[in-house]
Design an enzyme around this catalytic site. Structure first.
Site, PDB file in Angstrom:
ATOM      1  N   SER A  40       0.840  -1.199   0.000  1.00  0.00           N
ATOM      2  CA  SER A  40       0.000   0.000   0.000  1.00  0.00           C
ATOM      3  C   SER A  40       0.879   1.254   0.000  1.00  0.00           C
ATOM      4  O   SER A  40       1.701   1.436  -0.884  1.00  0.00           O
ATOM      5  CB  SER A  40      -0.947  -0.045   1.193  1.00  0.00           C
ATOM      6  OG  SER A  40      -2.032   0.833   1.024  1.00  0.00           O
ATOM      7  N   ASP A 152      -6.002  -3.517  -2.113  1.00  0.00           N
ATOM      8  CA  ASP A 152      -4.961  -3.200  -1.145  1.00  0.00           C
ATOM      9  C   ASP A 152      -4.266  -4.457  -0.604  1.00  0.00           C
ATOM     10  O   ASP A 152      -4.912  -5.395  -0.142  1.00  0.00           O
ATOM     11  CB  ASP A 152      -5.614  -2.447   0.019  1.00  0.00           C
ATOM     12  CG  ASP A 152      -4.623  -1.731   0.906  1.00  0.00           C
ATOM     13  OD1 ASP A 152      -3.431  -2.079   0.884  1.00  0.00           O
ATOM     14  OD2 ASP A 152      -5.047  -0.810   1.629  1.00  0.00           O
TER      15      ASP A 152
END
Length: 308
Positions: A40, A152
């Site tokens: 991320s 993510d």
């Protein structure tokens, strides 16, 4: 044979500005990782470092205000997410390179929406990889890559020590900016009201105006403390902070579970207790916390590097 050093940078949204400070701090110590694995925002910062965009990213971050931080992301309600980050990534498009052409090994983790499996991205466009790695569910749009819809990486491997080792790292420094999140302590054991403090006696005749003002300010401060304690005791979680806390708890527990299987050689935990993951305008503070974490652990880091 010299051991290869890996750096694993965690997820954490705005807290990820601390990763910039970590990279700066390591450079100040003369430490250069041979492998960087990011999840991320960790992938965003690690990738920016390797394509030569870290200075611009840091400059942009330090320039943000609460309003301009919102302006950097456009609200575009689609079925895939609420916010389109295309504008933010477009600003760095000129830096894009293939991961295999970078000066050191780099990998970003994402999560396959269909299977829930962790996906390691170690080839192809670096901007595409970090965008997929940072596609927070519901908030950001999922990213189509290699016939998969990716979300993510925090959903599968928030602190990718395993990826760093898989790419050849013999020792790994891990940076977890979610280890001590603020949102978890708001509804812990409720503190009692402040100890009762007898208010100062009324000012006697002849007491100067300055002393009378001091007495008045002290009384007001005591009242504020009582009001604050009463408000906290009566507070209930609201929707937004519940969602943030849930995300923090999930990432923290998953990172701990993964660490129990493959622990890093050194774990850096910048002090982010006063940091919410949406505070993108606090880059100055968070970057400094990352730098502090490195220098606090400097003896340990130097010993690790020196070990044959």
């Amino acid at each position: 044979m010299t051991k290869k050093l890996g750096l694993a940078l965690s997820s954490g949204a705005a807290r990820g500005w601390a990763h910039v400070g970590v990279l700066r701090g390591l450079a100040e110590l003369g430490v250069k990782p041979d492998v960087i694995a990011g999840c991320s925002v960790g992938a965003v910062v690690g990738g920016a470092h390797l394509i030569g965009a870290l200075d611009d990213l840091e400059k942009w971050g330090r320039s943000l205000t609460p309003l301009s931080a919102l302006d950097s992301f456009s609200l575009k309600v689609h079925r895939g997410g609420l916010i389109d980050v295309g504008a933010a990534f477009k600003a760095f498009a000129r830096y894009d390179r293939n991961i295999e052409d970078l000066p050191i090994k780099f990998g970003a983790v994402a999560t396959d929406l269909a299977s829930g499996e962790e996906v390691a991205m170690t080839t192809g466009s670096i901007l595409e990889a970090v965008r997929a790695s940072s596609a927070i569910p519901v908030v950001f749009h999922a990213v189509r890559r290699d016939h998969r819809w990716l979300l993510d990486g925090a959903l599968s491997n928030p602190t990718p020590v395993t990826l760093a080792r898989a790419m050849g790292a013999d020792t790994v420094i891990s940076v977890d900016v979610n280890a001590v999140p603020k949102t978890l302590d708001r509804f812990g054991d409720k503190p009692g009201l402040p100890a009762v403090i007898d208010p100062p006696a009324e000012a006697e005749p002849g007491v100067t105006g300055a002393v009378a003002k001091l007495i008045e300010d002290t009384q007001a401060a005591i009242k504020r403390q009582f009001d604050l304690a009463k408000a906290r005791a009566a507070a209930t979680p609201h929707l937004f902070e519940t969602a943030l806390a849930a995300a923090d708890i999930f990432q923290m527990q998953l990172a701990r579970a993964r660490s129990s299987v493959d622990a890093p050689d050194i774990l850096l935990r910048p002090n982010m207790r006063d940091a919410l993951p949406n505070a993108f305008d606090r880059a100055d503070e968070f970057i400094e916390e990352g730098r502090k974490a490195v220098h606090t652990a400097a003896p340990e880091i130097k010993a690790l590097i020196a070990t044959p």
